[in-house]
Design an enzyme around this catalytic site. Sequence first.
Site, mmCIF file in Angstrom:
data_model
loop_
_atom_site.group_PDB
_atom_site.id
_atom_site.type_symbol
_atom_site.label_atom_id
_atom_site.label_comp_id
_atom_site.label_asym_id
_atom_site.label_seq_id
_atom_site.Cartn_x
_atom_site.Cartn_y
_atom_site.Cartn_z
ATOM 1 N N GLU A 151 0.822 -1.212 0.000
ATOM 2 C CA GLU A 151 0.000 0.000 0.000
ATOM 3 C C GLU A 151 0.862 1.271 0.000
ATOM 4 O O GLU A 151 0.763 2.117 0.875
ATOM 5 C CB GLU A 151 -0.949 -0.033 1.212
ATOM 6 C CG GLU A 151 -1.912 -1.213 1.126
ATOM 7 C CD GLU A 151 -2.878 -1.313 2.295
ATOM 8 O OE1 GLU A 151 -2.535 -0.852 3.403
ATOM 9 O OE2 GLU A 151 -3.992 -1.856 2.104
ATOM 10 N N VAL A 152 1.695 1.367 -1.018
ATOM 11 C CA VAL A 152 2.586 2.527 -1.156
ATOM 12 C C VAL A 152 1.783 3.648 -1.830
ATOM 13 O O VAL A 152 1.930 3.924 -3.019
ATOM 14 C CB VAL A 152 3.851 2.164 -1.953
ATOM 15 C CG1 VAL A 152 4.845 3.336 -1.929
ATOM 16 C CG2 VAL A 152 4.505 0.916 -1.380
#
EC number: 3.2.1.52
Length: 486
Positions: free
Chosen positions: A149-150
């Site tokens: 979840e960058v």
Amino acid sequence: MSGSTPFKMRLVHLDLKGAPPKVSYLSEIFPLFRALGANGLLIEYEDMFPYEGPLRLLRAKYAYSPSEIKEILHLAGLNELEVIPLVQTFGHMEFVLKHAAFAHLREVGPFPCTLNPHEAESLALVGAMIDQVLELHPGAQRLHVGCDEVYYLGEGEASRRWLQQEHNSTEKLCLSHMRAVASHVRARRPGVTPLVWDDMLRDLPEDQLAASGVPQLVEPVLWDYTADLDVRGKVLLMQKYRRCGFLRLWAASAFKGATGPSQALPPMEHHLRNHAQWLQVAGSGPTDSLQGIILTGWQRYDHFSVLCELLPAGVPSLAACLQLLLRGGFDEDVKAKMENLLGISGLEITDPVREGAGSFPGRSILALVTQVSLHLRSSVDMLLEGNRYVTGWFSPYHRQRKLIHPVMVQHIQPAALSLLAQWSTLVQELEAALQLAFYPDAVEEWLEENVHPSLQQLQALLQDLSEAAAPQPPPTGPRGDAAQDP
């Protein structure tokens, strides 16, 4: 049910960024983890790790000491639980980037979630974090470096300039940072294999992923916590990863912390279905197609969110899920085995565990949390919104003006006092139980979020009632007219 499982490694995830357990509680729960079928732990330390030097400011108030880390590893070893530490190195960096000293390393200035991969200082920062964690885990065979979840990658100023250059893309940027982090791990400790969450890899073109060098450096963990997991889709994804050069793959399910950020009790049926689907995935590929499975137990959705299910509240769900993985399903025999291990009888997977049930560490916390979650708010709401004397003679209008028919005090006050006394006694028991397992800040947070609002409503009602019943100046009716004798 068969007695074999396709998952040779079964790791319980400890998410320490919320309500981290005291070491004394871990000493009680680790033997149960082993008895239930776990053989490893994924420990996501976040701000509970005793960072030193310039990183010392990352420590939470009650962070474990180095000696406590050693004790945790000793306890894990006694129970034959392999420990894999987890260090976030790209996304979910709030616990680092919230600090002014590191805010300049954010990908997007206002948001502390994602690290700027263009700055040499960024890699030096995560490298230092990794080095300190590995130093206190001398026997580690694997290190999870996060990378899930960058968010907002490519939206920072440096990224925008970089992306304007020919052949550059956010995918290339992501892979470059993953490769740099994994290379640091391999260089620092050649015997340690880096693991990464797989969500940033799923949609990458095969040729780009294969040519990136990442498949030779890391082992991806395919995560999906849904009850209706797409089995065929997961099998195809595994095949894609193998074609790209990944030699070993892992799965990640959830036993708690995946059905709502403020969930207090895990919906066991949902989590059992999730694990049953993962069994189907493992059974649809070659033997040993998955190295193992990580049963995640999220405690917060991110560093700034509220607490979700406490670890003791998740123990029955964890037990059911581990037994399902070991036995290949969840029939009456498997259920009986689980009930025996937990000291529970008559378990219903569609209903909360019965009050007072169980003989496992933290059982009193589960029983009291169940009481609060199912009955506290509803009982207070029933008094405030369902009691005819409150709604008819002591409405918000009356309360604001300290106006009440004296006889109504006798109808409202005893009920409110009784309810407050009942819940105050239970909450005292819960606070004492929580203090045995958790640090003061976690106890305070859970009670403030889940208990105090309802108790404060009761206390405010009684305060208003007391003030309204006190001797007043000549009373007025609801229209403000002075009361007249007939």
